[in-house]
Design an enzyme around this catalytic site. Structure first.
Site, PDB file in Angstrom:
ATOM      1  N   TYR A 206       0.847  -1.105   0.003  1.00 35.12           N
ATOM      2  CA  TYR A 206       0.036   0.108   0.085  1.00 35.12           C
ATOM      3  C   TYR A 206       0.896   1.106   0.018  1.00 35.12           C
ATOM      4  O   TYR A 206       0.741   2.308   0.726  1.00 35.12           O
ATOM      5  CB  TYR A 206      -0.839  -0.229   1.215  1.00 35.12           C
ATOM      6  CG  TYR A 206      -1.564  -1.385   1.632  1.00 35.12           C
ATOM      7  CD1 TYR A 206      -2.817  -1.249   0.856  1.00 35.12           C
ATOM      8  CD2 TYR A 206      -1.165  -2.396   2.104  1.00 35.12           C
ATOM      9  CE1 TYR A 206      -3.476  -2.657   0.955  1.00 35.12           C
ATOM     10  CE2 TYR A 206      -1.986  -3.327   2.311  1.00 35.12           C
ATOM     11  CZ  TYR A 206      -3.079  -3.586   1.640  1.00 35.12           C
ATOM     12  OH  TYR A 206      -3.781  -4.876   2.001  1.00 35.12           O
TER      13      TYR A 206
ATOM     14  N   CYS B 149      -4.259   3.857  10.247  1.00 29.97           N
ATOM     15  CA  CYS B 149      -4.877   4.927  10.572  1.00 29.97           C
ATOM     16  C   CYS B 149      -6.465   4.526  11.178  1.00 29.97           C
ATOM     17  O   CYS B 149      -7.469   5.509  11.476  1.00 29.97           O
ATOM     18  CB  CYS B 149      -5.353   5.907   9.457  1.00 29.97           C
ATOM     19  SG  CYS B 149      -6.254   5.093   8.063  1.00 29.97           S
TER      20      CYS B 149
END
Ligand SMILES: C[S@@+](CC[C@H](N)C(=O)[O-])C[C@H]1O[C@@H](n2cnc3c(N)ncnc32)[C@H](O)[C@@H]1O
Length: 415
Positions: A272, A365
């Site tokens: 990612y 996150c």
């Protein structure tokens, strides 16, 4: 009838929790210890959602909020809490989530690294309705017209003021603004709802920004804008992900590097990878890095960033992580993952269990999906440590860097 409750704690979304006739009651913009009169917004069998009608007793941790839109705009929700207590709340929330959903009982001291708490955001998406420009109210499409936002970089606020004076706002539905290098580079992307006068846009804004797009087409200036993080420079296209807090991102990447403990013999996978930012940050300290990212534009930026930083020991792949991992037989001894809020998918987790790198540095996150993934990897990887990074001050969001290490037979209790 007047309903008065005492707030006893904050939930994971920054809302106060109290009890009304035995029912758990969620009240935004309240703090533990406060007594408030409330109005019920929604009532279900086992919970109530309410809003404050009157503060009867305020907490000593409450501070005055300067933002005039705070009570109804959906942009942030913890501005009423003193910053040092925001950090305490986020740290406790992260630790609680890891325990409840990940089975991780953290015994050691955990750090939360702070950032400037106002004017830190380098990006905003503004909405336009009936010639007015602003942000949406939380969970709605109701526009809150704003003059400025206390979380946005001053240059974005300056551009917002400028946009209020242009004649073509009625042809626009949405506007994305990004500002890098403390305002030196800036980009506006217009998402039109009808034909839009490009010449007029250029004429109105060419002295204020370095890049203008209409949808996917660059109509003025550079197609990319650049940000510096530490010694690296990163060029970014509109569709490439880039962390929204340009100052805290260096703190975050330094902690990733610290947890990775890069060695000259290491081969590292950066899953990612966005515009290749973390991979390029650590590449000079290791033998080789592979980056995987699903958005083609981000990988185009990653290739450009490889050249800009004169780094050769890195290779990027565009595609879905699980597909690329299946196709390419990438042999590495350390892995960094920085997935979206949904966390790692099950096939990617299976791959991590098979490949058995000695460590995984997990950047997250969303502590809930982080906790879930730690639990699901638990048979193969041991939780080692975590640092929280406050990338999003004045909101309930918290970023974290977590180290997982490969379990030895002893750790599994097999020997
Ligand atoms: C949180 S961002 C991290 C980006 C980068 N590490 C950084 O610090 O800028 C997550 C990235 O994952 C990408 N992504 C989302 N789903 C993906 C998938 N299934 N496979 C590969 N990349 C994916 C997104 O496009 C985004 O760039």
């Amino acid at each position: 009838m007047e309903k008065k409750i005492e707030i006893v704690r904050l939930d994971h979304n920054g809302r106060g929790i109290g009890y009304l006739e035995g029912k758990i009651t969620f009240v935004p913009n309240t703090l533990p210890g406060e007594i408030v009169e409330i109005e019920t917004i929604k009532e279900k069998k086992n919970l109530i959602e309410a809003k404050v009608k009157k503060y009867v007793l305020c907490s000593k941790d409450r501070i005055d909020v300067e933002c005039p839109y705070y009570s109804y705009c959906g942009g942030c929700n913890l501005m009423h809490l003193e910053y040092k207590n925001q950090l305490k709340y986020k740290k406790e929330k992260g630790i609680d989530i890891l325990k409840r959903f990940g089975g991780v009982d953290i015994k050691q001291d955990v750090n939360i690294l702070e950032s400037p708490h106002f004017y830190y955001r380098n990006k905003v998406v503004l909405h336009v309705k009936n010639g007015k420009i602003g942000l949406y109210e939380e969970d709605s499409h109701h526009l809150v017209e704003i003059e400025k936002c206390m979380l946005l970089h001053p240059k974005i606020n300056e551009l917002l003021t400028k946009l209020k004076t242009v004649n073509f706002l009625n042809s626009v539905e949405k506007i994305m603004i990004r500002v890098f290098q403390n305002g030196k580079d800036s980009q506006i992307v217009f998402y039109p709802q009808e034909n839009i006068p490009k010449e007029e846009i250029i004429h109105s804004l060419k002295n204020s920004v370095t890049s203008i797009y209409v949808d996917n087409q660059c109509i003025y200036g550079n197609s990319e804008i650049c940000e510096k993080i530490g010694d690296r420079i990163y060029s970014v296209l509109p569709k490439s992900f880039f962390q929204v807090n340009s100052i805290a991102v260096q703190t975050l990447y330094d902690e990733v590097k610290n947890y990775l403990d890069p060695q000259p013999t290491d081969k590292v996978l950066d899953l990612y990878c966005g515009a290749g930012t973390i991979g390029l940050y650590i590449a000079p300290y290791v033998k080789f890095v592979y980056g995987i990212e699903i958005v083609k534009e981000a990988i185009d930026s990653a290739h450009k960033n490889k050249e800009l930083n004169r780094i050769s020991n890195i290779q990027f792949f565009v595609g879905d992580t699980k597909e690329v991992l299946k196709k390419e037989n990438l042999m590495v001894n350390k892995i960094i993952v920085d997935p979206p809020r949904s966390g790692l998918d099950s096939k990617t987790k299976e791959y991590l269990k098979t490949l058995k790198p000695e460590k995984i540095v997990y950047v997250s996150c969303n502590p809930i999906t982080l906790a879930r993934d730690i639990k699901e990897l638990n048979h193969t990887y041991q939780f080692s440590k975590i640092t929280f990074v406050d990338m999003f001050p004045n909101t309930d969001h918290v970023e974290s860097v977590c180290l997982l290490v490969l379990k030895t037979k002893n750790m599994n209790g097999c020997e």
